[in-house]
Scaffold this active site. Sequence first.
Site, PDB file in Angstrom:
ATOM      1  N   THR A  12       0.815  -1.219   0.000  1.00  0.00           N
ATOM      2  CA  THR A  12       0.000   0.000   0.000  1.00  0.00           C
ATOM      3  C   THR A  12       0.847   1.267   0.000  1.00  0.00           C
ATOM      4  O   THR A  12       0.468   2.276  -0.607  1.00  0.00           O
ATOM      5  CB  THR A  12      -0.917   0.005   1.250  1.00  0.00           C
ATOM      6  OG1 THR A  12      -1.765  -1.132   1.160  1.00  0.00           O
ATOM      7  CG2 THR A  12      -1.754   1.256   1.341  1.00  0.00           C
ATOM      8  N   ASP A  55       1.497  -6.405  -4.695  1.00  0.00           N
ATOM      9  CA  ASP A  55       0.710  -6.458  -3.465  1.00  0.00           C
ATOM     10  C   ASP A  55       1.248  -7.682  -2.732  1.00  0.00           C
ATOM     11  O   ASP A  55       1.470  -8.735  -3.339  1.00  0.00           O
ATOM     12  CB  ASP A  55      -0.769  -6.658  -3.827  1.00  0.00           C
ATOM     13  CG  ASP A  55      -1.666  -6.631  -2.606  1.00  0.00           C
ATOM     14  OD1 ASP A  55      -2.564  -5.774  -2.558  1.00  0.00           O
ATOM     15  OD2 ASP A  55      -1.495  -7.488  -1.702  1.00  0.00           O
ATOM     16  N   SER A  56       1.465  -7.575  -1.430  1.00  0.00           N
ATOM     17  CA  SER A  56       2.171  -8.661  -0.744  1.00  0.00           C
ATOM     18  C   SER A  56       1.366  -9.955  -0.672  1.00  0.00           C
ATOM     19  O   SER A  56       1.907 -10.995  -0.302  1.00  0.00           O
ATOM     20  CB  SER A  56       2.601  -8.226   0.654  1.00  0.00           C
ATOM     21  OG  SER A  56       1.514  -8.224   1.545  1.00  0.00           O
ATOM     22  N   SER A  57       0.105  -9.913  -1.049  1.00  0.00           N
ATOM     23  CA  SER A  57      -0.655 -11.170  -1.102  1.00  0.00           C
ATOM     24  C   SER A  57      -0.125 -12.064  -2.218  1.00  0.00           C
ATOM     25  O   SER A  57      -0.409 -13.255  -2.259  1.00  0.00           O
ATOM     26  CB  SER A  57      -2.145 -10.891  -1.298  1.00  0.00           C
ATOM     27  OG  SER A  57      -2.609 -10.173  -0.175  1.00  0.00           O
ATOM     28  N   ASP A  88       0.065  -7.178   4.458  1.00  0.00           N
ATOM     29  CA  ASP A  88      -0.719  -8.423   4.527  1.00  0.00           C
ATOM     30  C   ASP A  88       0.131  -9.653   4.848  1.00  0.00           C
ATOM     31  O   ASP A  88      -0.259 -10.480   5.670  1.00  0.00           O
ATOM     32  CB  ASP A  88      -1.464  -8.663   3.204  1.00  0.00           C
ATOM     33  CG  ASP A  88      -2.633  -7.700   3.011  1.00  0.00           C
ATOM     34  OD1 ASP A  88      -2.958  -6.965   3.964  1.00  0.00           O
ATOM     35  OD2 ASP A  88      -3.213  -7.684   1.906  1.00  0.00           O
ATOM     36  N   GLN A 273      -4.526 -21.741  18.682  1.00  0.00           N
ATOM     37  CA  GLN A 273      -5.345 -20.735  17.989  1.00  0.00           C
ATOM     38  C   GLN A 273      -5.359 -19.420  18.781  1.00  0.00           C
ATOM     39  O   GLN A 273      -5.721 -18.383  18.245  1.00  0.00           O
ATOM     40  CB  GLN A 273      -6.776 -21.254  17.816  1.00  0.00           C
ATOM     41  CG  GLN A 273      -6.841 -22.406  16.835  1.00  0.00           C
ATOM     42  CD  GLN A 273      -8.217 -23.036  16.712  1.00  0.00           C
ATOM     43  OE1 GLN A 273      -9.221 -22.424  17.066  1.00  0.00           O
ATOM     44  NE2 GLN A 273      -8.257 -24.254  16.219  1.00  0.00           N
ATOM     45  N   CYS A 274      -4.988 -19.484  20.066  1.00  0.00           N
ATOM     46  CA  CYS A 274      -4.900 -18.258  20.875  1.00  0.00           C
ATOM     47  C   CYS A 274      -3.664 -17.474  20.441  1.00  0.00           C
ATOM     48  O   CYS A 274      -2.622 -18.043  20.169  1.00  0.00           O
ATOM     49  CB  CYS A 274      -4.757 -18.583  22.359  1.00  0.00           C
ATOM     50  SG  CYS A 274      -6.219 -19.340  23.039  1.00  0.00           S
TER      51      CYS A 274
END
Length: 339
Positions: A12, A55-57, A88, A273-274
């Site tokens: 961005t 774009d870093s994706s 990202d 997942q935490c």
Amino acid sequence: MKNLFIIYTGGTIGMVQDETGTFVPFDFDLIKANLPDLSRLDYKITVHSFDPIIDSSNMNPDIWLQMAELIQTNYALYDGFVILHGSDTMAFTASILSFLLEGLQKPVILSGSQLPIGEIRTDARENMMTALEIASAKHNGMSIIQEVCILFDNKLFRGNRAFKYNSAKFEAFRSPNYPVLVEAGIHLKYNLESLLNNSDKDLVLHNRIDNRVGVLKLFPGIRPETIKAILNADVRSIVMETFGSGNTTTDQWFLDLLKQAIDGGKNIVNISQCKVGSVELGRYETSQGLKAIGVLNGYDMTFEAAVTKLMYLQGETDDQAKVAFWIEKDIRGELTVND
Ligand code: ASP
């Protein structure tokens, strides 16, 4: 005069809106034009732009290897390196670079922004200027920062401890399992006791990545067929995202599937997942069985660090046992062993 090397990959920070209003990457001239202060700085800056700017994706292991090689090639010539990168996947890039570049004695700081540099309220100028200042900081002739980091919103994070947690605020990153390395206010406040010190090391570039890594994110009700599909995929290792402090169902069918995969030569790494806290195998009955069948402890690693560390370790060796051994060890400050 300090010598800094900027690697511009996209993101961005250097984007403009096309005729439909979509943000698309633009070349480094846009950044220069919006940052007249760059020429006032007391640094000699060299810029390397990737082609194409992305774009870093769209980031991938080939570009990671190119970045690592670029840093190694220019390592002796510069005091520090700043990588401008989309937010990202910035934490993945920071993590893999931390593994590929062993024994760094100079800063490699990734930064970017949430708003393009051409926008009035942009966060790009502050992020970039602070990244450059930290990348040039020395004490007794040595760089203060000797590791791969992320600079965002006035905070410097260890790269392999950070993750993007917010796509709307300027405060895009956090690293709850490791202290912030530098807070930028009126002064730059270095958290000296939390920094890596590689003063006695030499840079070693590791230039192989094996991306045969899978991910199994658990949820109540997940079907055996889904788990089988992931475990049977053409991967050498699987990052298993579990509940709380590393817990899973104790259903026998589940443990049997994991055991079959492990006995068949796959590594399964348990991370939580935490976002805060660590896996503690055996703390609850619901994680005791995992240890017994050979599930590996990912402790408090971020998802980004776990995935990229496996890619790095697998690139280093074909021996699954060696990957299993090293994944549980702290090699670049990416995990805290708690047992
Ligand atoms: N999509 C952008 C990217 O990662 C977002 C950003 O730069 O913050 O390249």
